[in-house]
Design a protein around this motif. Structure first.
Motif, PDB file in Angstrom:
ATOM      1  N   PRO A   1       0.831  -1.208   0.000  1.00  0.00           N
ATOM      2  CA  PRO A   1       0.000   0.000   0.000  1.00  0.00           C
ATOM      3  C   PRO A   1       0.864   1.256   0.000  1.00  0.00           C
TER       4      PRO A   1
ATOM      5  N   GLN B   1      -9.774   9.718   0.603  1.00  0.00           N
ATOM      6  CA  GLN B   1     -10.284   8.995  -0.561  1.00  0.00           C
ATOM      7  C   GLN B   1      -9.863   9.681  -1.863  1.00  0.00           C
TER       8      GLN B   1
ATOM      9  N   ALA C   1      -3.953   5.789  -6.753  1.00  0.00           N
ATOM     10  CA  ALA C   1      -4.348   4.553  -7.439  1.00  0.00           C
ATOM     11  C   ALA C   1      -4.172   4.697  -8.943  1.00  0.00           C
TER      12      ALA C   1
ATOM     13  N   VAL D   1      -1.943  -3.318  -5.995  1.00  0.00           N
ATOM     14  CA  VAL D   1      -2.604  -2.961  -4.739  1.00  0.00           C
ATOM     15  C   VAL D   1      -2.947  -1.479  -4.793  1.00  0.00           C
TER      16      VAL D   1
ATOM     17  N   ALA E   1      -4.607   0.034  -2.343  1.00  0.00           N
ATOM     18  CA  ALA E   1      -4.858   0.488  -0.973  1.00  0.00           C
ATOM     19  C   ALA E   1      -3.803   1.510  -0.572  1.00  0.00           C
TER      20      ALA E   1
ATOM     21  N   ARG F   1      -1.775   3.395   2.941  1.00  0.00           N
ATOM     22  CA  ARG F   1      -1.378   3.165   4.320  1.00  0.00           C
ATOM     23  C   ARG F   1      -1.207   4.524   4.978  1.00  0.00           C
TER      24      ARG F   1
ATOM     25  N   THR G   1      -4.563   0.572   7.183  1.00  0.00           N
ATOM     26  CA  THR G   1      -4.722   0.472   5.732  1.00  0.00           C
ATOM     27  C   THR G   1      -6.068   1.056   5.345  1.00  0.00           C
TER      28      THR G   1
ATOM     29  N   ASN H   1      -8.720   1.460   2.095  1.00  0.00           N
ATOM     30  CA  ASN H   1      -9.082   0.976   0.762  1.00  0.00           C
ATOM     31  C   ASN H   1      -9.950   1.998   0.055  1.00  0.00           C
TER      32      ASN H   1
ATOM     33  N   ASP I   1     -13.106   3.414  -1.519  1.00  0.00           N
ATOM     34  CA  ASP I   1     -14.511   3.189  -1.196  1.00  0.00           C
ATOM     35  C   ASP I   1     -15.258   2.811  -2.466  1.00  0.00           C
TER      36      ASP I   1
ATOM     37  N   VAL J   1     -14.147   0.476  -8.469  1.00  0.00           N
ATOM     38  CA  VAL J   1     -12.779  -0.021  -8.357  1.00  0.00           C
ATOM     39  C   VAL J   1     -12.501  -1.075  -9.420  1.00  0.00           C
TER      40      VAL J   1
ATOM     41  N   LYS K   1      -9.534  -1.207 -12.303  1.00  0.00           N
ATOM     42  CA  LYS K   1      -8.472  -2.209 -12.273  1.00  0.00           C
ATOM     43  C   LYS K   1      -8.405  -3.118 -13.490  1.00  0.00           C
TER      44      LYS K   1
END
Length: 198
Positions: free
Chosen positions: A17, A35, A42, A74, A76, A78, A86, A88, A90, A96, A100
């Motif tokens: 993460p 977020q 991300a 990943v 996520a 941190r 951690t 993630n 939402d 998501v 991905k």
């Protein structure tokens, strides 16, 4: 040639993460900020396989009795060391899975490009050994990488039809591009018909 340390650091960057900045005592609005920051990180993480594919091109070998391991993406985050939690993405705010799907495809292409060309060609058995029971974007990306290395010539027409019969968009794209790359300059009529018919 890359040293083992540089290869490890690139691979682990995708499976750990990322650290996000946050106030010591987060409030509800800070969680929205987390977020938003995690979403931006991300998007950066999903772009990393492109560079990793070029940077690690033909740097590793695989045994023909082992499945190829594709590092996970990943997304996520941190929190800093004092909280060490951690976070993630939402799924109620962002889709998501939609984010991905194609990055996982390119991540698998990158992992496949990492393979050093073996003596001769990759075996048909090894390609089918790595084929999952359910079609996946990861295997589709691997097909494209194998095609770029010229290894898809070992597949039979029956194997190709079985891939197409799965009616999986990513697999079809990976296989078509991989076959086109593997058979470039050969003027194979069977493959040309296969690519035009699909």
């Amino acid at each position: 040639m890359l040293g083992p340390l540089s290869r490890i650091s690139i691979a682990t960057f995708l499976i750990r993460p990322v650290v996000i900045q946050t106030p010591v005592n987060p409030t509800a609005s800070d969680q929205d900020l987390q977020q938003a920051q995690l979403w931006q990180l991300a998007q950066r993480t999903t772009a990393l396989p492109f560079g990793r594919g070029a940077f690690t091109l033909a740097t590793t070998c695989t045994l023909l009795t082992e499945a190829l391991v594709v590092p996970k993406l990943v997304l996520a985050g941190r929190l800093p060391a004092q909280q060490n939690a951690t976070v993630n993405l939402d799924p109620n705010v962002r889709n998501v899975q939609e984010l991905k799907s194609w990055p996982e495809f390119h991540n698998a292409v990158s992992a496949g490009l990492r393979l050093a060309p073996p003596q001769g060609k990759m075996s048909r058995t090894w390609i089918l050994y790595n084929k999952p029971e359910e079609p996946s974007v990861v295997h589709a990306g691997l097909l494209l990488a194998l095609g770029l290395h010229g290894h898809l010539r070992v597949l039979t027409i029956t194997d190709i039809y079985q891939y197409y019969s799965q009616e999986h968009e990513s697999t079809t794209v990976g296989l078509m591009l991989g076959l086109a790359a593997s058979y470039r300059g050969t003027m194979q009529p069977a493959i040309s018909k296969e690519l035009v018919a699909s």
